[in-house]
Design a protein around this motif. Sequence first.
Motif, PDB file in Angstrom:
ATOM      1  N   SER A 173       0.804  -1.226   0.000  1.00 55.26           N
ATOM      2  CA  SER A 173       0.000   0.000   0.000  1.00 55.26           C
ATOM      3  C   SER A 173       0.834   1.272   0.000  1.00 55.26           C
ATOM      4  O   SER A 173       0.369   2.314  -0.487  1.00 55.26           O
ATOM      5  N   ILE A 174       2.056   1.208   0.545  1.00 55.64           N
ATOM      6  CA  ILE A 174       2.866   2.422   0.700  1.00 55.64           C
ATOM      7  C   ILE A 174       4.186   2.324  -0.045  1.00 55.64           C
ATOM      8  O   ILE A 174       4.473   3.127  -0.934  1.00 55.64           O
ATOM      9  N   THR A 175       5.005   1.340   0.320  1.00 57.05           N
ATOM     10  CA  THR A 175       6.366   1.272  -0.214  1.00 57.05           C
ATOM     11  C   THR A 175       6.379   1.059  -1.720  1.00 57.05           C
ATOM     12  O   THR A 175       7.038   1.805  -2.461  1.00 57.05           O
ATOM     13  N   PHE A 176       5.651   0.044  -2.183  1.00 62.15           N
ATOM     14  CA  PHE A 176       5.681  -0.282  -3.615  1.00 62.15           C
ATOM     15  C   PHE A 176       5.160   0.853  -4.491  1.00 62.15           C
ATOM     16  O   PHE A 176       5.794   1.191  -5.503  1.00 62.15           O
ATOM     17  N   PRO A 177       3.998   1.478  -4.165  1.00 59.90           N
ATOM     18  CA  PRO A 177       3.555   2.609  -5.005  1.00 59.90           C
ATOM     19  C   PRO A 177       4.558   3.753  -5.048  1.00 59.90           C
ATOM     20  O   PRO A 177       4.683   4.431  -6.076  1.00 59.90           O
ATOM     21  N   LEU A 178       5.284   3.972  -3.938  1.00 63.34           N
ATOM     22  CA  LEU A 178       6.235   5.075  -3.897  1.00 63.34           C
ATOM     23  C   LEU A 178       7.491   4.789  -4.714  1.00 63.34           C
ATOM     24  O   LEU A 178       8.079   5.715  -5.291  1.00 63.34           O
ATOM     25  N   ILE A 179       7.922   3.533  -4.754  1.00 64.66           N
ATOM     26  CA  ILE A 179       9.136   3.216  -5.511  1.00 64.66           C
ATOM     27  C   ILE A 179       8.834   2.765  -6.933  1.00 64.66           C
ATOM     28  O   ILE A 179       9.749   2.535  -7.723  1.00 64.66           O
TER      29      ILE A 179
END
Length: 264
Positions: free
Chosen positions: A178-184
Amino acid sequence: MKSKIFRWISKIYIGMIFIYLYLPILIVVVYSFNKSSAGTAWMGITMDWYRKLFQDLNVIIAFKNSLVIAVASTVISSVVGATGAIGLYKYSFRGKGLVEGLLNVTIVIPEVIMGIALLMYFSQIRLPLGIGALILSHATFSMPFVYIIVKSRLAGFDHSIEDAAMDLGANRFKVFTSITFPLILPGILAGAMIAFILSFDDVIINFFVSGPESTTLPIKIFSMLRFGLSPEINALCTLMLLITFGILIMMQFIKINRIKEESN
């Protein structure tokens, strides 16, 4: 007055740099429409060389090989490079510095040495030269580029968001998806596009590792040059340039959209 002169000198200097960089490319594109088969004397405009290319079965096969190798190696290098970047950034272990150093060394090793090393390695493990060997080779030299880009992306966002999500009850998997993957994700896409370009345009590794039935587009161009420079080669180079520039434009659009999202 001095500042105005300095600005003009700066503009002329920048213009000369762009002319030096892009004039040879422009000449290749222009001469791909030349009627003359000599490749140097201008005789008028024609599209015959592009028609001849699309009717050449060997060129079509070479293009398909390059595309298959580039896509497959990009997927492998993106998955491995992104996973490695996340693991090396988030976790500490003995030998971490050595692993990071070895990944960076791969970038600066001359391609000739890497090509010979890969050829010897595949010979030792008895892996037949061809499409499979090329995919593994391209994934090997592309993966560090993906790793560096994704790692820089990881270092660029606020990790307190992850801590806040975990404090609110989210598990590690939920935080990552939900957070890390969308940001990277922009970093992964940028790394994947660079990996694709590196694979699609490579000559030296292909020269050492390709088999008789796995000729790629750059190797095809290299073999055609043995018979002299012709507008057909210029047309083939122009098509490769269009693919490369198209990918670079996509990268810029992704970057611009990401900046807009972050600013909002």
